[in-house]
Design an enzyme around this catalytic site. Structure first.
Site, mmCIF file in Angstrom:
data_model
loop_
_atom_site.group_PDB
_atom_site.id
_atom_site.type_symbol
_atom_site.label_atom_id
_atom_site.label_comp_id
_atom_site.label_asym_id
_atom_site.label_seq_id
_atom_site.Cartn_x
_atom_site.Cartn_y
_atom_site.Cartn_z
ATOM 1 N N SER A 135 0.422 8.630 0.641
ATOM 2 C CA SER A 135 -0.783 8.876 1.452
ATOM 3 C C SER A 135 -1.987 9.308 0.600
ATOM 4 C CB SER A 135 -0.494 9.949 2.501
ATOM 5 O OG SER A 135 -0.080 11.125 1.838
ATOM 6 N N ASP A 187 7.269 -1.697 -2.067
ATOM 7 C CA ASP A 187 7.548 -3.073 -2.491
ATOM 8 C C ASP A 187 6.354 -3.983 -2.169
ATOM 9 O OD1 ASP A 187 10.099 -2.296 -3.343
ATOM 10 O OD2 ASP A 187 10.916 -2.567 -1.333
HETATM 11 O O1 RIB Z 1 12.362 -0.231 -1.229
HETATM 12 C C1 RIB Z 1 13.053 -0.292 -0.009
HETATM 13 C C2 RIB Z 1 14.458 -0.790 -0.212
HETATM 14 O O2 RIB Z 1 15.201 0.165 -0.917
HETATM 15 C C3 RIB Z 1 15.232 -1.020 1.066
HETATM 16 O O3 RIB Z 1 15.009 -2.300 1.607
HETATM 17 C C4 RIB Z 1 16.664 -0.754 0.661
HETATM 18 O O4 RIB Z 1 17.447 -1.905 0.618
HETATM 19 C C5 RIB Z 1 16.574 -0.086 -0.716
HETATM 20 O O5 RIB Z 1 16.948 -0.956 -1.697
#
Ligand code: RIB
Length: 312
Positions: free
Chosen positions: A223, A251
Site C-alpha cells: 500500500s 505477480d
Molecule cells: O504469489 C501468489 C502465489 O503464491 C499463489 O498463487 C500461490 O500459488 C503461491 O505460489
C-alpha cells in the site's frame, strides 16, 4: 510486442475465505472455498500475456488432473507451452491459502513437480533465451535452476527480472547475475536483515541489495507503492484501492514491470506496475485477478496525471 520468457512454478491454489484466522488447534466453520490456478510463475505468465506480451512459460507440472487443468487454462491464455515439462511421479504444485476478512492471508505450498524443474531442463531449451526480450523467474523452483536461468539470460544478453518470492536468503553471486531484483518488504528483510516498514527502511534495504551486487532494485511496498534504487532513486506511491485479496498482486506487478521496463520512462513504468498490482488486489484469486492491458490503461486514465501505457 515484447517476447517474455517466464520460468517458474505452477500451483493449484486451494483458497478458503474465512471470517478470521483460526488459532492453532481451532476449527472455524462458515468458510467460502474456491480453487484457482496459481503459482508465482504461472501467475506472471498469465499477467504478462493479458498485458499484451507474447509469452512462453517453462514449468514442471504433474501428470494429474491439476496439471491438465493448468495446461488447458494456460493454453487458453495463448501462452506458448512448447517447453513445459511433465513429471510422471510428482503431483502438480499445490498451495493452501487462507484469507481472512481483514485481508490478512497465509499460504502453505507443497511444491511437488515444481521441484523437478532442473538446471538441465533449462540448458535443453537454451534457444528460448535467444528469442526472448525479457526473462522472468522467481524462487518457487530449485535455486540451481534459477541460477541457470540467470546465467543463460546473461549469456544471451537478455534482460532478466528476478522476483525474490517466496523469501529465501540469496548469495551476492546470484543477486549480481540478475538485471532487476524485485523483492517485497518481507523478502527484502530476509535478504538484507533490515526490517522494512517505512520508506526509509526500504531505501536502506534496497541500498544494501545494491551493495550485495544487484544492479537495479525494484521494491514492492504494497500500500506504500514501490521504490526503484539503481544509479538514481525513484519512489512511486500506490494508487488508492479497496483490496479484496492481495494474492498474486505482486505477480501482476512483476509482469507489468517487465513489459514496461525500457519502453516508457522509469517513473511511468513503476506507476504502470503499481496499477497492475493494485487492480489484481481488487479481485479474488490469483490468476482470475490478473488485469488485461485495456483495464490497466482505463484505470490509469482515471488517475489524475496518468495517460500512458507501454503499448500506446
Ligand atoms: O504469489 C501468489 C502465489 O503464491 C499463489 O498463487 C500461490 O500459488 C503461491 O505460489
Amino acid at each position: 510486442m515484447k517476447n517474455i520468457l517466464v520460468v517458474g512454478s505452477a500451483n493449484m491454489d486451494l483458497v478458503m475465505h474465512t471470517a478470521r484466522m483460526p488459532q492453532p488447534g481451532e476449527t472455524i466453520t462458515g468458510g467460502r472455498f474456491m480453487t484457482t490456478q496459481g503459482g508465482k510463475g504461472a501467475n506472471q505468465a498469465v499477467a504478462a500475456s493479458r498485458l499484451g506480451a507474447a509469452v512462453t512459460f517453462v514449468a514442471c507440472l504433474g501428470a494429474d488432473a491439476f496439471g491438465a487443468q493448468h495446461r488447458k487454462s494456460l493454453a487458453d491464455e495463448t501462452i506458448r507451452l512448447d517447453s513445459l515439462k511433465i513429471d510422471e511421479e510428482l503431483p502438480t504444485g499445490t498451495a493452501v491459502i487462507l484469507i481472512a476478512q481483514s485481508g490478512e492471508n497465509t499460504i502453505v505450498v507443497a511444491p511437488g513437480a515444481n521441484n523437478a524443474l532442473l538446471p538441465q531442463d533449462i540448458e535443453a531449451i537454451e534457444h528460448e533465451f535467444q528469442s526472448a526480450d525479457v526473462v522472468i523467474s522467481q524462487l518457487e523452483i530449485p535455486l540451481q535452476t534459477v541460477e541457470t536461468v540467470l546465467y543463460l539470460s546473461r549469456k544471451h544478453h537478455t534482460l532478466s527480472v528476478l522476483d525474490t518470492g517466496p523469501a529465501c536468503p540469496l548469495s551476492p553471486a546470484l543477486l549480481s547475475m540478475a538485471d532487476i531484483v524485485s523483492p517485497n518488504e518481507s523478502e527484502a528483510e530476509t535478504l538484507t536483515g533490515i526490517h522494512v516498514d517505512s520508506l526509509e527502511s526500504a531505501q536502506a534495504a534496497a541500498k544494501c541489495l545494491r551493495d550485495m551486487g544487484a544492479a537495479h532494485v525494484v521494491m514492492k511496498l504494497g500500500s506504500r507503492g514501490c521504490l526503484y534504487v539503481g544509479k538514481e532513486e525513484v519512489y512511486q506511491p500506490a494508487f488508492p484501492i479497496q483490496a479484496v485479496d492481495t494474492t498474486g498482486a505482486g505477480d501482476a506487478f512483476t509482469a507489468a514491470l517487465a513489459i514496461a521496463w525500457n519502453t516508457i520512462p522509469l517513473k511511468e513504468a513503476l506507476a504502470y506496475a503499481n496499477a497492475a498490482g493494485a487492480l489484481a488486489a481488487t479481485v479474488a484469486g490469483a490468476q482470475p485477478s490478473m488485469p488485461h492491458s485495456a483495464t490497466v490503461s482505463a484505470f490509469l486514465q482515471q488517475q489524475k496525471g496518468f495517460s500512458f501505457a507501454p503499448h500506446g
